[in-house]
Design a protein around this motif. Structure first.
Motif, PDB file in Angstrom:
ATOM      1  N   ALA A 138       0.837  -1.211   0.000  1.00  0.00           N
ATOM      2  CA  ALA A 138       0.000   0.000   0.000  1.00  0.00           C
ATOM      3  C   ALA A 138       0.869   1.258   0.000  1.00  0.00           C
ATOM      4  O   ALA A 138       0.568   2.235  -0.692  1.00  0.00           O
ATOM      5  N   LEU A 139       1.958   1.232   0.750  1.00  0.00           N
ATOM      6  CA  LEU A 139       2.856   2.383   0.793  1.00  0.00           C
ATOM      7  C   LEU A 139       3.506   2.633  -0.561  1.00  0.00           C
ATOM      8  O   LEU A 139       3.585   3.774  -1.025  1.00  0.00           O
ATOM      9  N   VAL A 140       3.951   1.558  -1.219  1.00  0.00           N
ATOM     10  CA  VAL A 140       4.553   1.702  -2.544  1.00  0.00           C
ATOM     11  C   VAL A 140       3.518   2.235  -3.526  1.00  0.00           C
ATOM     12  O   VAL A 140       3.794   3.143  -4.318  1.00  0.00           O
ATOM     13  N   PHE A 141       2.307   1.685  -3.490  1.00  0.00           N
ATOM     14  CA  PHE A 141       1.234   2.163  -4.377  1.00  0.00           C
ATOM     15  C   PHE A 141       0.934   3.638  -4.112  1.00  0.00           C
ATOM     16  O   PHE A 141       0.791   4.429  -5.046  1.00  0.00           O
ATOM     17  N   LEU A 142       0.830   4.001  -2.835  1.00  0.00           N
ATOM     18  CA  LEU A 142       0.533   5.380  -2.461  1.00  0.00           C
ATOM     19  C   LEU A 142       1.622   6.328  -2.947  1.00  0.00           C
ATOM     20  O   LEU A 142       1.331   7.380  -3.545  1.00  0.00           O
ATOM     21  N   LEU A 143       2.858   5.974  -2.732  1.00  0.00           N
ATOM     22  CA  LEU A 143       3.953   6.844  -3.153  1.00  0.00           C
ATOM     23  C   LEU A 143       4.069   6.928  -4.671  1.00  0.00           C
ATOM     24  O   LEU A 143       4.307   7.995  -5.226  1.00  0.00           O
ATOM     25  N   HIS A 199       1.712   6.191  -7.143  1.00  0.00           N
ATOM     26  CA  HIS A 199       0.567   6.650  -7.940  1.00  0.00           C
ATOM     27  C   HIS A 199      -0.117   7.908  -7.419  1.00  0.00           C
ATOM     28  O   HIS A 199      -0.926   8.499  -8.135  1.00  0.00           O
ATOM     29  N   ILE A 200       0.169   8.323  -6.205  1.00  0.00           N
ATOM     30  CA  ILE A 200      -0.519   9.508  -5.683  1.00  0.00           C
ATOM     31  C   ILE A 200       0.475  10.629  -5.355  1.00  0.00           C
ATOM     32  O   ILE A 200       0.324  11.761  -5.811  1.00  0.00           O
ATOM     33  N   VAL A 201       1.498  10.312  -4.583  1.00  0.00           N
ATOM     34  CA  VAL A 201       2.411  11.352  -4.121  1.00  0.00           C
ATOM     35  C   VAL A 201       3.314  11.839  -5.244  1.00  0.00           C
ATOM     36  O   VAL A 201       3.527  13.039  -5.405  1.00  0.00           O
ATOM     37  N   LYS A 202       3.842  10.921  -6.047  1.00  0.00           N
ATOM     38  CA  LYS A 202       4.750  11.302  -7.125  1.00  0.00           C
ATOM     39  C   LYS A 202       4.076  12.238  -8.138  1.00  0.00           C
ATOM     40  O   LYS A 202       4.637  13.278  -8.488  1.00  0.00           O
ATOM     41  N   PRO A 203       2.851  11.934  -8.611  1.00  0.00           N
ATOM     42  CA  PRO A 203       2.191  12.894  -9.522  1.00  0.00           C
ATOM     43  C   PRO A 203       1.907  14.246  -8.865  1.00  0.00           C
ATOM     44  O   PRO A 203       1.989  15.280  -9.520  1.00  0.00           O
ATOM     45  N   CYS A 204       1.577  14.218  -7.577  1.00  0.00           N
ATOM     46  CA  CYS A 204       1.328  15.495  -6.892  1.00  0.00           C
ATOM     47  C   CYS A 204       2.593  16.338  -6.860  1.00  0.00           C
ATOM     48  O   CYS A 204       2.544  17.556  -7.063  1.00  0.00           O
ATOM     49  N   ILE A 205       3.723  15.722  -6.598  1.00  0.00           N
ATOM     50  CA  ILE A 205       4.981  16.452  -6.573  1.00  0.00           C
ATOM     51  C   ILE A 205       5.307  16.981  -7.961  1.00  0.00           C
ATOM     52  O   ILE A 205       5.712  18.135  -8.127  1.00  0.00           O
TER      53      ILE A 205
END
Length: 135
Positions: A30-35, A37-43
């Motif tokens: 879940a952490l890998v998925f979150l980082l 697919h969600i955090v990387k595009p936001c950055i």
């Protein structure tokens, strides 16, 4: 012999730890998925938004500079000459106004002196008339 060693080990602790290990693996996934697919595009979007904002501000600045007419040396010199002419004209007007002001003051002083003489003459006549009526 290997079989005996495997049978001698207490596997109950490993069996009891399986649910915690499963939750740990699920958490990591879940952490890998979150980082990823969600955090990387936001950055990346934040960086893109920041660059768009900077470019927009730069465009506004260049647009403002394009609108401003930069004065050349000739136009500045012409404006300086015009201002000098205006100051000279105002100086002449000021001197003529001062001359008329001074002449009017001189006329008023002359009128005041004349009125003082008339009042003094009238007061002398009134005083002599009052002294004759008292006798």
């Amino acid at each position: 012999m290997k079989d005996l060693v495997l049978l001698a080990v207490d596997w109950q602790n490993v069996v009891n730890a399986i649910p915690s290990l499963c939750w740990g693996v699920i958490g990591l996934v879940a952490l890998v998925f979150l980082l990823k697919h969600i955090v990387k595009p936001c950055i990346q979007n934040r960086f893109a938004r920041k660059m768009k904002t900077k470019s927009f501000e730069q465009e506004k600045y260049w647009n403002l500079i394009a609108k401003v007419n930069v004065a050349s040396d000739e136009t500045l010199q012409n404006e300086i000459n015009e201002l000098k002419q205006k100051t000279e004209k105002l100086g002449k007007d000021k001197s003529s106004i001062e001359d008329t002001y001074n002449s009017k003051i001189a006329l008023l002083e002359h009128d005041i002196e004349l009125y003082k003489k008339i009042i003094d003459g009238l007061s002398i006549i009134l005083n002599s008339a009052n002294s004759k009526t008292k006798k």
